[in-house]
Motif scaffolding. Structure first.
Motif, PDB file in Angstrom:
ATOM      1  N   VAL A 172       0.831  -1.199   0.000  1.00 18.06           N
ATOM      2  CA  VAL A 172       0.000   0.000   0.000  1.00 18.06           C
ATOM      3  C   VAL A 172       0.867   1.252   0.000  1.00 18.06           C
ATOM      4  O   VAL A 172       0.618   2.204  -0.741  1.00 18.06           O
ATOM      5  N   ALA A 173       1.917   1.251   0.826  1.00 13.70           N
ATOM      6  CA  ALA A 173       2.792   2.416   0.913  1.00 13.70           C
ATOM      7  C   ALA A 173       3.553   2.644  -0.386  1.00 13.70           C
ATOM      8  O   ALA A 173       3.613   3.775  -0.892  1.00 13.70           O
ATOM      9  N   ILE A 174       4.137   1.578  -0.946  1.00 14.38           N
ATOM     10  CA  ILE A 174       4.947   1.733  -2.160  1.00 14.38           C
ATOM     11  C   ILE A 174       4.091   2.173  -3.339  1.00 14.38           C
ATOM     12  O   ILE A 174       4.426   3.135  -4.056  1.00 14.38           O
ATOM     13  N   ILE A 175       2.951   1.504  -3.552  1.00 16.46           N
ATOM     14  CA  ILE A 175       2.083   1.886  -4.671  1.00 16.46           C
ATOM     15  C   ILE A 175       1.546   3.296  -4.464  1.00 16.46           C
ATOM     16  O   ILE A 175       1.446   4.088  -5.412  1.00 16.46           O
ATOM     17  N   GLY A 176       1.186   3.615  -3.221  1.00 20.43           N
ATOM     18  CA  GLY A 176       0.676   4.955  -2.941  1.00 20.43           C
ATOM     19  C   GLY A 176       1.703   6.033  -3.223  1.00 20.43           C
ATOM     20  O   GLY A 176       1.370   7.105  -3.741  1.00 20.43           O
ATOM     21  N   ILE A 177       2.965   5.783  -2.906  1.00 16.95           N
ATOM     22  CA  ILE A 177       4.023   6.761  -3.182  1.00 16.95           C
ATOM     23  C   ILE A 177       4.184   6.970  -4.685  1.00 16.95           C
ATOM     24  O   ILE A 177       4.301   8.109  -5.163  1.00 16.95           O
ATOM     25  N   TYR A 178       4.164   5.887  -5.454  1.00 16.68           N
ATOM     26  CA  TYR A 178       4.274   6.013  -6.908  1.00 16.68           C
ATOM     27  C   TYR A 178       3.106   6.803  -7.484  1.00 16.68           C
ATOM     28  O   TYR A 178       3.290   7.652  -8.378  1.00 16.68           O
ATOM     29  N   ILE A 179       1.900   6.537  -6.997  1.00 19.39           N
ATOM     30  CA  ILE A 179       0.734   7.267  -7.496  1.00 19.39           C
ATOM     31  C   ILE A 179       0.821   8.737  -7.119  1.00 19.39           C
ATOM     32  O   ILE A 179       0.495   9.626  -7.924  1.00 19.39           O
ATOM     33  N   ALA A 180       1.261   9.027  -5.891  1.00 20.79           N
ATOM     34  CA  ALA A 180       1.354  10.418  -5.447  1.00 20.79           C
ATOM     35  C   ALA A 180       2.417  11.187  -6.220  1.00 20.79           C
ATOM     36  O   ALA A 180       2.274  12.396  -6.437  1.00 20.79           O
ATOM     37  N   LEU A 181       3.477  10.517  -6.646  1.00 23.10           N
ATOM     38  CA  LEU A 181       4.536  11.199  -7.385  1.00 23.10           C
ATOM     39  C   LEU A 181       4.074  11.659  -8.762  1.00 23.10           C
ATOM     40  O   LEU A 181       4.387  12.767  -9.193  1.00 23.10           O
ATOM     41  N   GLU A 182       3.329  10.825  -9.465  1.00 20.62           N
ATOM     42  CA  GLU A 182       2.876  11.161 -10.818  1.00 20.62           C
ATOM     43  C   GLU A 182       1.419  10.757 -11.002  1.00 20.62           C
ATOM     44  O   GLU A 182       1.103   9.808 -11.733  1.00 20.62           O
ATOM     45  N   PRO A 183       0.472  11.439 -10.358  1.00 17.06           N
ATOM     46  CA  PRO A 183      -0.937  11.041 -10.487  1.00 17.06           C
ATOM     47  C   PRO A 183      -1.481  11.229 -11.895  1.00 17.06           C
ATOM     48  O   PRO A 183      -2.309  10.431 -12.362  1.00 17.06           O
ATOM     49  N   ARG A 184      -1.016  12.270 -12.608  1.00 14.69           N
ATOM     50  CA  ARG A 184      -1.537  12.515 -13.954  1.00 14.69           C
ATOM     51  C   ARG A 184      -1.148  11.409 -14.927  1.00 14.69           C
ATOM     52  O   ARG A 184      -1.864  11.142 -15.893  1.00 14.69           O
ATOM     53  N   LEU A 185      -0.016  10.791 -14.685  1.00 17.07           N
ATOM     54  CA  LEU A 185       0.428   9.710 -15.562  1.00 17.07           C
ATOM     55  C   LEU A 185      -0.593   8.568 -15.581  1.00 17.07           C
ATOM     56  O   LEU A 185      -0.946   8.055 -16.650  1.00 17.07           O
ATOM     57  N   TYR A 186      -1.080   8.186 -14.413  1.00 23.17           N
ATOM     58  CA  TYR A 186      -2.032   7.079 -14.323  1.00 23.17           C
ATOM     59  C   TYR A 186      -3.423   7.501 -14.802  1.00 23.17           C
ATOM     60  O   TYR A 186      -4.162   6.692 -15.372  1.00 23.17           O
ATOM     61  N   GLU A 187      -3.768   8.768 -14.579  1.00 21.68           N
ATOM     62  CA  GLU A 187      -5.038   9.257 -15.108  1.00 21.68           C
ATOM     63  C   GLU A 187      -5.052   9.205 -16.627  1.00 21.68           C
ATOM     64  O   GLU A 187      -6.032   8.772 -17.241  1.00 21.68           O
ATOM     65  N   ARG A 188      -3.973   9.664 -17.250  1.00 24.34           N
ATOM     66  CA  ARG A 188      -3.898   9.627 -18.719  1.00 24.34           C
ATOM     67  C   ARG A 188      -3.911   8.201 -19.233  1.00 24.34           C
ATOM     68  O   ARG A 188      -4.483   7.914 -20.296  1.00 24.34           O
ATOM     69  N   GLY A 189      -3.273   7.292 -18.492  1.00 30.05           N
ATOM     70  CA  GLY A 189      -3.260   5.900 -18.931  1.00 30.05           C
ATOM     71  C   GLY A 189      -4.647   5.286 -18.957  1.00 30.05           C
ATOM     72  O   GLY A 189      -5.000   4.559 -19.897  1.00 30.05           O
ATOM     73  N   ILE A 190      -5.443   5.583 -17.921  1.00 32.92           N
ATOM     74  CA  ILE A 190      -6.810   5.059 -17.911  1.00 32.92           C
ATOM     75  C   ILE A 190      -7.661   5.760 -18.958  1.00 32.92           C
ATOM     76  O   ILE A 190      -8.472   5.123 -19.653  1.00 32.92           O
TER      77      ILE A 190
END
Length: 365
Positions: A172-190
């Motif tokens: 949870v911590a590791i994935i959360g840190i990655y998402i917090a670092l680049e949230p727009r990246l995952y939004e664009r991917g979806i």
């Protein structure tokens, strides 16, 4: 060289394929059946990997907390977002280290004694009820109390340094840190996987969800800090045993609406009565004072302005998620319910806009 036809293959070969459906109606029904089979298959897959999906959602909740902290720092520190996130992470790690060291010295000893004290007080209470004429089997009570104390013992051991489900928390911590670092990246991917005409609505919904999650978690963290610190001060002033442990438990359980307040209150009152009637009554006063200030002053300032969830609905969601996924589901029931509400509200808003547009086109100029 044989001539070919776009539909029938080589010239003169008009034989139907074994998979070709000549009837347009049957082809339409076959497509509908395939769609429903796909939906059912995805539902079964979601159930099969539900634990993993819950971990991912937990990581998103953690990422929203980090993002909210970075945004708050941005109001007072004109530095880059990456640096602000680093400060929030370092502060969080420092708090965990302090809590672990503090728990290892003082809280661990209290945590080992808490289940025994609570069990003794519960037995005294039921014996008093038996003297007043209530027909209660003490063996059944001890069995239920033993089951409850096993859960309390697990929680207190987690505070004392023997952390359960360490792998899940780490993920949870590791994935959360990655998402917090680049949230727009995952939004664009979806969004890339959606039809172009639906991407605008997706971004609006995601932004509203993110805003709601940040406000909800901000209010939750503020309530946890307030309940923990205020409980510790009030109990320590009167000399209630295990004041620090009860304060930490109260603060941690404040993350779970409704259920957490009841559990922490029961523990506080039982420990209080172990020191006499006056101390027990004082702990009852402290409990109601903390919960009223938090419920009517602290929480409405942040959380309820953004997420107005009916208490019965929250309790039902906690019951279902707790039964299905255990403690992790209980912790994430409230945020998940809030996100579902935001999505449904956005869908209703879009339907209303589409209906108004269709009505305007039908009325004409």
């Amino acid at each position: 060289m044989a001539e070919t036809d776009a539909t029938d293959g080589p010239a003169g070969d008009n034989r139907a394929s074994p998979t070709h459906i000549t009837s347009p109606a049957l082809r339409y029904e076959a497509k509908r059946a395939l769609l429903w089979v796909t939906i059912v298959g995805l539902a079964i897959l979601a159930i099969y990997i539900s634990q993993a999906l819950l971990v991912i959602f937990g990581a998103m909740v953690f990422a929203s907390m980090l993002d909210g902290g970075a945004r708050l720092l941005g109001r007072i520190l004109p530095i880059g977002r990456g640096w602000r996130l680093a400060i929030v992470l370092l502060a969080s790690i420092g708090f965990v280290i302090w809590l672990t060291r503090f728990a290892g010295s003082q809280i661990a000893y209290e945590a080992a004694e808490l289940p025994q004290i609570v069990t003794q007080q519960a037995n005294r209470f039921f014996q008093w009820l038996d003297q007043k004429g209530f027909d209660i089997d003490i063996n059944d009570v001890q069995g239920v109390a033993g089951q409850l104390m096993s859960g309390v013992g697990t929680l207190t051991k987690a505070i004392g340094g023997i952390f359960g489900a360490l792998t899940t928390l780490f993920l949870v911590a590791i994935i959360g840190i990655y998402i917090a670092l680049e949230p727009r990246l995952y939004e664009r991917g979806i969004a890339w996987m959606l039809p172009p005409e639906r991407r605008g609505n997706f971004y609006i919904t995601v932004n509203r969800m993110a805003f709601t999650m940040r406000r909800l978690m901000g209010g939750r963290l503020l309530g946890m800090v307030f309940e923990g610190v205020f409980t510790w001060v009030m109990l320590a002033v009167y000399g209630v045993p295990m004041a620090a442990l009860l304060a930490i438990l109260t603060g941690m359980l404040a993350f779970i609406p409704n259920v957490g307040a009841i559990v922490s209150g029961v523990l506080m009152v039982l420990v209080g009565f172990s020191g006499g009637l006056e101390m027990g009554l004082y702990t009852i006063f402290v409990y109601f004072l903390v919960q009223n200030i938090d419920g009517y002053i602290v929480v409405p300032l942040i959380a309820r302005k953004t997420v107005d969830l009916a208490p019965a609905l929250v309790l039902a969601a906690q019951l279902v998620m707790g039964v299905l996924f255990g403690v992790l589901g209980l912790f994430l029931a409230d945020p998940l319910l809030a996100m579902i509400k935001v999505a449904l509200e956005r869908r209703a808003e879009q339907n209303q806009q589409d209906g108004s547009q269709l009505k305007a086109e039908a009325d004409g100029p």
